[in-house]
Scaffold this active site. Structure first.
Site, mmCIF file in Angstrom:
data_model
loop_
_atom_site.group_PDB
_atom_site.id
_atom_site.type_symbol
_atom_site.label_atom_id
_atom_site.label_comp_id
_atom_site.label_asym_id
_atom_site.label_seq_id
_atom_site.Cartn_x
_atom_site.Cartn_y
_atom_site.Cartn_z
ATOM 1 C CB SER A 1 -0.926 0.017 1.211
ATOM 2 O OG SER A 1 -1.757 -1.110 1.193
ATOM 3 N N GLY B 1 -9.685 -14.119 8.144
ATOM 4 C CA GLY B 1 -10.383 -12.881 7.783
ATOM 5 C C GLY B 1 -10.666 -12.778 6.286
ATOM 6 C CB ALA B 2 -8.579 -13.286 3.274
ATOM 7 C CE LYS C 1 -6.936 -7.180 6.354
ATOM 8 N NZ LYS C 1 -7.142 -7.874 5.062
HETATM 9 N N1 LIG Z 1 -4.970 -9.948 -2.620
HETATM 10 C C1 LIG Z 1 -5.402 -9.210 -1.610
HETATM 11 O O1 LIG Z 1 -5.774 -8.037 -1.740
HETATM 12 C C2 LIG Z 1 -5.477 -9.850 -0.261
HETATM 13 C C3 LIG Z 1 -6.242 -9.279 0.759
HETATM 14 C C4 LIG Z 1 -6.319 -9.941 1.996
HETATM 15 C C5 LIG Z 1 -5.606 -11.107 2.191
HETATM 16 N N2 LIG Z 1 -4.854 -11.623 1.154
HETATM 17 C C6 LIG Z 1 -4.108 -12.865 1.312
HETATM 18 O O2 LIG Z 1 -5.004 -13.871 1.690
HETATM 19 C C7 LIG Z 1 -4.336 -14.818 2.539
HETATM 20 C C8 LIG Z 1 -5.148 -15.035 3.802
HETATM 21 O O3 LIG Z 1 -5.276 -13.841 4.516
HETATM 22 P P1 LIG Z 1 -5.865 -13.803 6.008
HETATM 23 O O4 LIG Z 1 -5.782 -12.396 6.448
HETATM 24 O O5 LIG Z 1 -7.182 -14.476 6.065
HETATM 25 O O6 LIG Z 1 -4.745 -14.661 6.742
HETATM 26 P P2 LIG Z 1 -4.767 -15.573 8.029
HETATM 27 O O7 LIG Z 1 -5.929 -15.184 8.874
HETATM 28 O O8 LIG Z 1 -3.401 -15.532 8.569
HETATM 29 O O9 LIG Z 1 -4.953 -17.059 7.432
HETATM 30 C C9 LIG Z 1 -6.095 -17.477 6.793
HETATM 31 C C10 LIG Z 1 -6.384 -18.934 7.065
HETATM 32 O O10 LIG Z 1 -5.490 -19.741 6.325
HETATM 33 C C11 LIG Z 1 -5.354 -21.003 6.986
HETATM 34 N N3 LIG Z 1 -3.917 -21.262 7.132
HETATM 35 C C12 LIG Z 1 -3.001 -20.504 7.774
HETATM 36 N N4 LIG Z 1 -1.791 -21.088 7.725
HETATM 37 C C13 LIG Z 1 -1.943 -22.244 7.049
HETATM 38 C C14 LIG Z 1 -1.072 -23.312 6.691
HETATM 39 N N5 LIG Z 1 0.229 -23.277 7.017
HETATM 40 N N6 LIG Z 1 -1.576 -24.362 6.009
HETATM 41 C C15 LIG Z 1 -2.888 -24.403 5.657
HETATM 42 N N7 LIG Z 1 -3.764 -23.421 5.980
HETATM 43 C C16 LIG Z 1 -3.303 -22.361 6.660
HETATM 44 C C17 LIG Z 1 -6.044 -20.878 8.330
HETATM 45 O O11 LIG Z 1 -7.328 -21.510 8.244
HETATM 46 P P3 LIG Z 1 -7.559 -22.947 8.974
HETATM 47 O O12 LIG Z 1 -6.947 -22.807 10.336
HETATM 48 O O13 LIG Z 1 -9.035 -23.054 9.001
HETATM 49 O O14 LIG Z 1 -6.895 -23.987 8.135
HETATM 50 C C18 LIG Z 1 -6.212 -19.385 8.501
HETATM 51 O O15 LIG Z 1 -7.317 -19.017 9.255
HETATM 52 C C19 LIG Z 1 -2.944 -14.218 2.791
HETATM 53 O O16 LIG Z 1 -2.024 -14.815 1.932
HETATM 54 C C20 LIG Z 1 -3.099 -12.770 2.434
HETATM 55 O O17 LIG Z 1 -1.901 -12.192 1.963
HETATM 56 C C21 LIG Z 1 -4.787 -11.021 -0.050
#
Ligand SMILES: NC(=O)c1ccc[n+]([C@@H]2O[C@H](COP(=O)([O-])OP(=O)(O)OC[C@H]3O[C@@H](n4cnc5c(N)ncnc54)[C@H](OP(=O)(O)O)[C@@H]3O)[C@@H](O)[C@H]2O)c1
Length: 246
Positions: free
Chosen positions: A16, A130-131, A66
């Site tokens: 950002s 969150g995503a 978030k």
């Molecule tokens: N492109 C964009 O604009 C954008 C915006 C927001 C987020 N993102 C991306 O989206 C992804 C998720 O974001 P988030 O904020 O939701 O992250 P988060 O809360 O850290 O992780 C999301 C979920 O992924 C699973 N996870 C985490 N580590 C894992 C592993 N080692 N193996 C398998 N599953 C795993 C977990 O679900 P379980 O415990 O249920 O398995 C966790 O709740 C990130 O890579 C982030 O960079 C991209």
């Protein structure tokens, strides 16, 4: 000078900050606008940040705040309330703070680009953070039925071990809402049976670095249409800019 910024715990390589610095330069706004990074060791420090930043118009919120930012706001948009997460805050001149979720705006436009008018009878969302919540909201809006895949049986509908070849074959849309495959772990991919994919599948990876993740490459090898999180990233930033300038 109108100030904008980003709060999060670790902001080392923020997309950002670079995006808005380039935008302000390109659009001749550098004399009037600045976008700063504020690393907060705990969310309570957001009060100091707001109090010590005159002319703060708004800011973005990233991991891990978030959800935690919500009690520090006066109001939420309907979407932010339904999703339960805020990634954009607007501060009115009288100090009134409203939280928005612009991730969902980016998810909507990415889905438009990837699946267009295709009729999807069933989808999988990998991850339950969150995503994932914003993806769930966007799929509900489109009346696309989905299952959530989690490592933990109590959080999702199905675990990776339980995810059968048939479930993958019949889920034409698969969204990776987990960080698996993100730089520097670029050799990793979500643990699903890629042999079940066909040229009828659509894979959307929220990960944006690298631009082509292993998840996408494995899908493309089987003829699936694939999209990275890069479009979403630009769209959520522009949606935040529009909110701050309304
Ligand atoms: N492109 C964009 O604009 C954008 C915006 C927001 C987020 N993102 C991306 O989206 C992804 C998720 O974001 P988030 O904020 O939701 O992250 P988060 O809360 O850290 O992780 C999301 C979920 O992924 C699973 N996870 C985490 N580590 C894992 C592993 N080692 N193996 C398998 N599953 C795993 C977990 O679900 P379980 O415990 O249920 O398995 C966790 O709740 C990130 O890579 C982030 O960079 C991209």
């Amino acid at each position: 000078m109108r100030r904008f910024g980003l709060i999060g715990r670790k902001l080392g390589h923020s997309f950002s900050a670079k995006y808005f610095a380039e935008k302000f330069e390109r659009e001749g706004l550098s004399a009037d606008c600045s976008y700063l990074l504020y690393e907060l060791p705990e969310i309570e420090r957001v009060e100091e940040f707001i109090a010590s930043t005159p002319s703060l118009v708004g800011f973005n919120v990233t991991i891990p705040y978030k959800q935690q930012i919500i009690p520090f706001l006066d109001d939420l948009s309907d979407e932010a309330r339904a999703i339960g997460a805020v990634n954009c805050v607007k501060i009115a001149p009288d100090g009134h703070r409203v939280g928005y979720n612009t991730d969902v705006v980016g998810i909507r436009s990415s889905l438009d680009k990837l699946i267009g008018d295709a009729k999807i009878e069933s989808a999988l969302i990998l991850g339950t953070g969150g995503a994932s919540q914003a993806v769930q909201y966007a799929l509900q809006e489109r009346a696309i039925p989905f299952r959530m895949v989690s490592r933990d049986r109590s959080k999702g509908d199905v675990t990776y071990e339980e995810l059968s070849h048939d479930m993958i074959a019949s889920s034409r849309l698969i969204v990776n809402a987990s960080p698996v495959g993100m730089y520097p772990m670029v050799e990793q991919a979500p643990d699903i049976d890629y042999s079940a994919l066909t040229d009828k599948h659509f894979l959307f990876d929220l990960v944006y670095n690298p631009e082509i993740t292993r998840f996408m490459a494995l899908g493309a090898e089987r003829g699936a249409q694939v999209l990275s999180g890069l479009d979403m990233l630009y769209a959520q930033a522009e949606a935040a800019w529009a909110i701050w300038n309304e």
